[in-house]
Design a protein around this motif. Sequence first.
Motif, PDB file in Angstrom:
ATOM      1  N   PRO A 134       0.715  -1.295   0.285  1.00 52.43           N
ATOM      2  CA  PRO A 134      -0.157   0.261  -0.104  1.00 52.43           C
ATOM      3  C   PRO A 134       0.671   1.142  -0.157  1.00 52.43           C
ATOM      4  O   PRO A 134       2.094   1.446   0.694  1.00 52.43           O
ATOM      5  N   ILE A 135       0.186   1.810  -0.606  1.00 46.58           N
ATOM      6  CA  ILE A 135       0.789   3.310  -0.504  1.00 46.58           C
ATOM      7  C   ILE A 135       0.591   4.084   0.726  1.00 46.58           C
ATOM      8  O   ILE A 135       0.242   4.278   1.037  1.00 46.58           O
ATOM      9  N   PRO A 136       2.495   4.270   1.167  1.00 44.95           N
ATOM     10  CA  PRO A 136       2.378   5.445   2.735  1.00 44.95           C
ATOM     11  C   PRO A 136       0.366   6.391   2.544  1.00 44.95           C
ATOM     12  O   PRO A 136       0.443   6.817   1.833  1.00 44.95           O
ATOM     13  N   GLU A 137       0.385   7.238   4.122  1.00 45.40           N
ATOM     14  CA  GLU A 137      -0.338   7.873   3.694  1.00 45.40           C
ATOM     15  C   GLU A 137      -0.018   9.141   3.535  1.00 45.40           C
ATOM     16  O   GLU A 137       1.481   9.532   3.669  1.00 45.40           O
ATOM     17  N   LEU A 138      -0.724  10.335   3.042  1.00 40.62           N
ATOM     18  CA  LEU A 138      -0.396  11.083   2.125  1.00 40.62           C
ATOM     19  C   LEU A 138      -0.879  12.752   2.678  1.00 40.62           C
ATOM     20  O   LEU A 138      -2.518  11.949   2.982  1.00 40.62           O
ATOM     21  N   GLY A 139      -0.955  13.540   2.674  1.00 42.68           N
ATOM     22  CA  GLY A 139      -1.864  14.504   3.199  1.00 42.68           C
ATOM     23  C   GLY A 139      -2.371  14.946   4.294  1.00 42.68           C
ATOM     24  O   GLY A 139      -3.410  15.552   4.770  1.00 42.68           O
ATOM     25  N   GLY A 140      -1.485  15.253   5.626  1.00 39.60           N
ATOM     26  CA  GLY A 140      -1.445  15.197   6.927  1.00 39.60           C
ATOM     27  C   GLY A 140      -1.631  16.568   6.874  1.00 39.60           C
ATOM     28  O   GLY A 140      -1.747  16.919   8.537  1.00 39.60           O
ATOM     29  N   ALA A 141      -1.418  16.924   6.752  1.00 39.17           N
ATOM     30  CA  ALA A 141      -0.374  18.793   6.659  1.00 39.17           C
ATOM     31  C   ALA A 141      -1.646  20.133   7.210  1.00 39.17           C
ATOM     32  O   ALA A 141      -1.469  19.985   8.509  1.00 39.17           O
TER      33      ALA A 141
END
Length: 194
Positions: A134-141
């Motif tokens: 799976p692609i790591p988690e993105l867009g957390g800022a």
Amino acid sequence: MHRYHDEHGHFPRAAIANKEGEALLSWRVALLPFLGLEELYKEFKLDEPWDSAHNKRLLAKLPKVYATPEGAKKVPDGTYFQVFVGKDTVFEEGKDIQFQDITDGTSSTILIIEAGKTIPWTKPEDLPYSADKPIPELGGAIEDGLISLVTADGAVHRLRRGVDKEFEENLRIYITRNDGAIILDWKDLDPLDP
């Protein structure tokens, strides 16, 4: 990144390593001289790990370019800006990647992306990428449902976080630099775009 490439003939590796190949400091440290931060770069002991007694005190000197963006929860010493590290990425381990190695095109290849979680900015840790994981988690800022990224041509993009299989398949095309698959329209990564 481009200035680093111009001077060294390749993009930086994901980590500054010692002779034994042990990762010591992040690519973010390697870029400091190209960001007008030569003096800060000179303060680092490049032969010591990021969390050595000497280098750890430099965490507090987080450059604005790596800091959390306006509207985001401030994280002292942390950054969301990371790279994908893995086979066929611009930051493939053990390889000095040049522009000519990005055969899918620089406008179709992700260089830097907003991760889902912060890491200490000098730590040589980024987003592990594998075609079969799976692609790591993105867009957390910022909790706005968007992900910021920079492609290898230097262009900045924002896209909506997707959860469906098609979004992930399209994103993988942009993560790899040489798989022969090219999507010409960034809207293909926006699952809410009509």
